[in-house]
Scaffold this motif. Sequence first.
Motif, PDB file in Angstrom:
ATOM      1  N   ARG A 141       0.749  -1.288   0.040  1.00 14.17           N
ATOM      2  CA  ARG A 141       0.022   0.064   0.039  1.00 14.17           C
ATOM      3  C   ARG A 141       0.823   1.371   0.140  1.00 14.17           C
ATOM      4  N   LEU A 142       1.994   1.044  -0.055  1.00 10.44           N
ATOM      5  CA  LEU A 142       3.067   2.288  -0.329  1.00 10.44           C
ATOM      6  C   LEU A 142       3.293   2.672  -1.811  1.00 10.44           C
ATOM      7  N   THR A 143       3.613   3.940  -2.020  1.00  8.20           N
ATOM      8  CA  THR A 143       3.828   4.197  -3.266  1.00  8.20           C
ATOM      9  C   THR A 143       5.385   4.002  -3.511  1.00  8.20           C
ATOM     10  N   ALA A 144       6.023   4.081  -4.796  1.00  6.09           N
ATOM     11  CA  ALA A 144       7.197   3.732  -5.194  1.00  6.09           C
ATOM     12  C   ALA A 144       8.132   4.330  -4.044  1.00  6.09           C
ATOM     13  N   ASN A 145       7.841   5.668  -3.764  1.00  8.52           N
ATOM     14  CA  ASN A 145       8.894   6.389  -2.988  1.00  8.52           C
ATOM     15  C   ASN A 145       8.161   6.686  -1.605  1.00  8.52           C
ATOM     16  N   GLY A 146       7.258   5.827  -1.161  1.00  9.62           N
ATOM     17  CA  GLY A 146       6.542   5.561  -0.012  1.00  9.62           C
ATOM     18  C   GLY A 146       7.382   5.296   1.044  1.00  9.62           C
ATOM     19  N   VAL A 147       7.004   5.681   2.487  1.00 13.79           N
ATOM     20  CA  VAL A 147       8.018   5.506   3.757  1.00 13.79           C
ATOM     21  C   VAL A 147       7.006   5.021   4.587  1.00 13.79           C
ATOM     22  N   LEU A 148       7.468   4.092   5.584  1.00 11.63           N
ATOM     23  CA  LEU A 148       6.741   3.341   6.771  1.00 11.63           C
ATOM     24  C   LEU A 148       7.519   4.127   7.897  1.00 11.63           C
ATOM     25  N   SER A 149       6.758   4.838   8.655  1.00 15.34           N
ATOM     26  CA  SER A 149       7.400   5.412  10.019  1.00 15.34           C
ATOM     27  C   SER A 149       6.900   4.675  11.042  1.00 15.34           C
ATOM     28  N   VAL A 150       7.670   3.876  11.883  1.00 18.15           N
ATOM     29  CA  VAL A 150       7.346   3.115  13.115  1.00 18.15           C
ATOM     30  C   VAL A 150       8.132   3.416  14.179  1.00 18.15           C
ATOM     31  N   GLN A 151       7.502   3.411  15.475  1.00 16.44           N
ATOM     32  CA  GLN A 151       8.265   3.835  16.626  1.00 16.44           C
ATOM     33  C   GLN A 151       8.474   2.185  17.125  1.00 16.44           C
ATOM     34  N   ILE A 152       9.752   2.008  17.674  1.00 23.37           N
ATOM     35  CA  ILE A 152      10.270   0.547  17.669  1.00 23.37           C
ATOM     36  C   ILE A 152      10.224   0.198  19.209  1.00 23.37           C
ATOM     37  N   ALA A 153       9.462   0.765  20.120  1.00 23.21           N
ATOM     38  CA  ALA A 153       9.187   0.666  21.528  1.00 23.21           C
ATOM     39  C   ALA A 153      10.597   0.276  22.462  1.00 23.21           C
ATOM     40  N   GLY A 154      11.241   1.324  22.179  1.00 23.33           N
ATOM     41  CA  GLY A 154      12.518   1.447  23.039  1.00 23.33           C
ATOM     42  C   GLY A 154      13.793   1.940  22.283  1.00 23.33           C
ATOM     43  N   LYS A 155      14.757   2.053  22.949  1.00 22.59           N
ATOM     44  CA  LYS A 155      16.146   2.584  21.985  1.00 22.59           C
ATOM     45  C   LYS A 155      16.840   1.089  21.533  1.00 22.59           C
ATOM     46  N   ILE A 156      17.176   1.410  20.206  1.00 23.18           N
ATOM     47  CA  ILE A 156      17.931   0.343  19.648  1.00 23.18           C
ATOM     48  C   ILE A 156      19.481   0.297  19.986  1.00 23.18           C
ATOM     49  N   ARG A 157      19.665  -1.193  20.567  1.00 22.93           N
ATOM     50  CA  ARG A 157      21.103  -1.488  20.714  1.00 22.93           C
ATOM     51  C   ARG A 157      21.281  -2.609  20.213  1.00 22.93           C
ATOM     52  N   ALA A 158      22.570  -3.158  19.951  1.00 23.55           N
ATOM     53  CA  ALA A 158      22.741  -4.512  19.167  1.00 23.55           C
ATOM     54  C   ALA A 158      21.960  -5.562  19.842  1.00 23.55           C
ATOM     55  N   ASN A 159      21.398  -6.027  18.822  1.00 23.41           N
ATOM     56  CA  ASN A 159      20.531  -7.176  19.186  1.00 23.41           C
ATOM     57  C   ASN A 159      19.610  -7.251  20.521  1.00 23.41           C
ATOM     58  N   ASN A 160      19.298  -5.995  21.063  1.00 21.34           N
ATOM     59  CA  ASN A 160      18.526  -5.961  22.077  1.00 21.34           C
ATOM     60  C   ASN A 160      16.994  -6.493  21.789  1.00 21.34           C
ATOM     61  N   ALA A 161      16.342  -7.017  22.890  1.00 19.73           N
ATOM     62  CA  ALA A 161      15.208  -7.572  22.592  1.00 19.73           C
ATOM     63  C   ALA A 161      13.971  -7.260  21.769  1.00 19.73           C
ATOM     64  N   MET A 162      13.525  -6.073  22.059  1.00 21.87           N
ATOM     65  CA  MET A 162      12.300  -5.625  21.162  1.00 21.87           C
ATOM     66  C   MET A 162      12.673  -4.624  20.193  1.00 21.87           C
ATOM     67  N   PRO A 163      13.385  -3.679  20.245  1.00 18.30           N
ATOM     68  CA  PRO A 163      13.674  -2.920  18.998  1.00 18.30           C
ATOM     69  C   PRO A 163      14.309  -3.342  18.108  1.00 18.30           C
ATOM     70  N   ALA A 164      15.623  -4.181  18.198  1.00 14.87           N
ATOM     71  CA  ALA A 164      16.201  -4.951  17.430  1.00 14.87           C
ATOM     72  C   ALA A 164      15.422  -5.889  16.614  1.00 14.87           C
ATOM     73  N   GLN A 165      14.461  -6.608  17.237  1.00 19.22           N
ATOM     74  CA  GLN A 165      13.827  -7.640  16.498  1.00 19.22           C
ATOM     75  C   GLN A 165      12.839  -7.158  15.687  1.00 19.22           C
ATOM     76  N   ILE A 166      12.122  -5.656  15.852  1.00 18.34           N
ATOM     77  CA  ILE A 166      11.202  -5.251  15.142  1.00 18.34           C
ATOM     78  C   ILE A 166      12.226  -4.512  14.065  1.00 18.34           C
ATOM     79  N   VAL A 167      13.290  -3.979  13.923  1.00 17.09           N
ATOM     80  CA  VAL A 167      14.133  -3.499  12.880  1.00 17.09           C
ATOM     81  C   VAL A 167      14.463  -4.658  12.148  1.00 17.09           C
ATOM     82  N   LYS A 168      14.792  -5.990  12.688  1.00 21.75           N
ATOM     83  CA  LYS A 168      15.297  -6.987  12.009  1.00 21.75           C
ATOM     84  C   LYS A 168      13.828  -7.503  11.013  1.00 21.75           C
ATOM     85  N   THR A 169      12.798  -7.531  11.567  1.00 17.53           N
ATOM     86  CA  THR A 169      11.581  -7.853  10.883  1.00 17.53           C
ATOM     87  C   THR A 169      11.640  -6.915   9.589  1.00 17.53           C
TER      88      THR A 169
END
Lengths: 514, 170
Positions: A400-428
């Motif tokens: 549902r995004l246009t060719a240059n469309g962007v998805l903006s997500v808050q990732i439930a915390g501050k990202i750190r290397a492989n931390n539980a929630m934010p890193a998992q959301i970004v990996k997904t």
Amino acid sequence: MNERINFFWFSNYLALVSKTHCILVLVGISLSILQFILIRDFVAILYGEEITIAIVSAAFFVGISIGYLISRKLSQLNFERLFIGSLFLHLTFPFSYRYLAAWISQLPYSGILLIFWLLLFACLFTAVFAIFLPRLVHGKIESKQQNKSKEVQEFRLKLFYTLELVGFILGFFIIISSWNKSLDYLLPIYWFLLLILLLLVTRNYKISAVFFIIACVAISFLTQTDKLSTAALYKYKHKYKLKVEVLHSVNSAYQKIEVIKVGKFAKFLYLNGLRNLDSRKLEYLNYYIAKLPAIILEPKKVLIIGNGTLSSVERIQLFSDKIVSVELDQGVLDAGILHYVDIKKLRNIKKWTLFVEDGKYYLANTKEKYDLIIMDVPAPLTIQVAYLHSVEFYKLVKKRLTANGVLSVQIAGKIRANNAMPAQIVKTLSQVFPKILVITSQRAGRSFAYSSKKMPFTINEIKNTVSHFESEQLKIILPNKIKNFVSKARIISKDNMNIILRYGWYRLKSRYFK
Amino acid sequence: MIWYKLYFTFIGLYFSVVQLSYFLLLQLNVSSTYITYMVVVIAWMIGIIVGLWWTKLSTLAASVLSGVAYYLVFLLVSVSPLSMWTLFFASFGVLISGIWAGHFFVAYFSKMQQADILFFHENNGFLLGILFTIFGFSMHGNNFLLWGPLYCAILLISTQVIMKTYVPQE
């Protein structure tokens, strides 16, 4: 004479049968309402991760099992004593268990004590309703009319269980009528039903009158007791040092929604006891999740999924031609309108449309394409929300995004290397989108991910835009560096939602079993 | 007696796993709105009521219907995900699966004549099923929805076979 006796017996039997029928329907309704009140309140008290919901639901069923276990072992006198005692204890709703939970949370070993508290209340309130069905099937309550023949008992099982289930369904409709209302709507109805039940079971007018008087007094103070006990819970269990005031407390179709004012300015939105929003950080949250991408992209069409408070709509209206909000929970929208936004201003935004709908259903059924999709949903602590962070869902978004469309997500915390929630959301996200850029804002207290088929925006665009807002503390992770942060993180998908268990268990353990 | 108790627990487990799997299946593949929850709960209860009064239905037919209905709904929502019309057909599936839950009580009450024991063990199984489904789904997601009910059905059939083979007097 014989006919008269038969008629007398028949009318007595009919009266007895109708009374028993009413009792069972009322038991069904009561169980239905009780289950709703207890599970919602207990989940909010213990904080509503999926694992907590499972434990609280299990406790409710433990109560029912205990009721079945003792149902035929109790004498009529003991049964009536237990029944009357339990029904009077129901009049202490909702303050008794809340104050007790607040008090327990101050004690050492509060985790074990809270589990004991949960089971105790589940048994005290639930077990008594489960006693009825087996006792009535075996004719224990109506001892004068006992009929132990196999056929009669089998017929009773069918009829009585049917009546209890019909009651349960009726209770369900009463609950529906209470959605998005506070407990002072549902509890008086519940107490009134208990009063009728008390009258039918005990036939004791004095006790019923006392129950009625106490219920009337409790109803007249219910709004205050509801708010004061909730405030006590937040002050002591959530450990707020400043004055706590409850501004809003309702049960929606999906969760318990509370707006709590702490001190003079801070307003927190709690969903099932989990903090969803802090008014002091709302400006920063809305800036990074909505305004920043909107300023840079100047999107024609924007879709906002979640953001029940509707607070981001106003922030982006200057930068886009069409804004669509999709929020599942009417209760969260009501809380937002009452406490976080100016509804008059919102109504004047003609380019804005609101759908009360499931986000994934909307995405799958709309034909529109959007230049910016904003995902402002809570952390993936329950199955329902975890799906909104899954590969399958992000694939739907991508369509549902246009060719240059962007998805903006808050990732439930501050990202750190492989931390539980934010890193998992970004990996997904990285499984679906080729380019991801992550910003960590100290002021917002979390990271935000911007995903796209192409590079969402340049580092200079971000720096130039953000410089007026927050520059020194901002950390930017470029797409080529993302791998370093998520190499060992797991993907959230329909086939693997163990983030709910792992993170839920971790939070439960650290909260109650340190 | 112990085998009967075990069987009742397993049957409660099966009912719980099937009911919750329906809920999760429809929540993920159709809609997360309250309508989905309502449909599952009400259709299941109507199914139980039908099962209580449908005396001519055999236990085998009720159990087979329960499983077949679940997997047909699974197939339906997998083929046509996120379509609201599937909820209409799914509600019939839930109702049909619920029939066994009603039929079971009548069938075994006529044998046991102890409603408290029947309800107690079935309810314990239901409780275990809630935990099993939440944990199972969190770990295996869609695969749990596919295999969970089947494994529980196999567990039930195995218990029944053992009961018939080794403890016929019970």
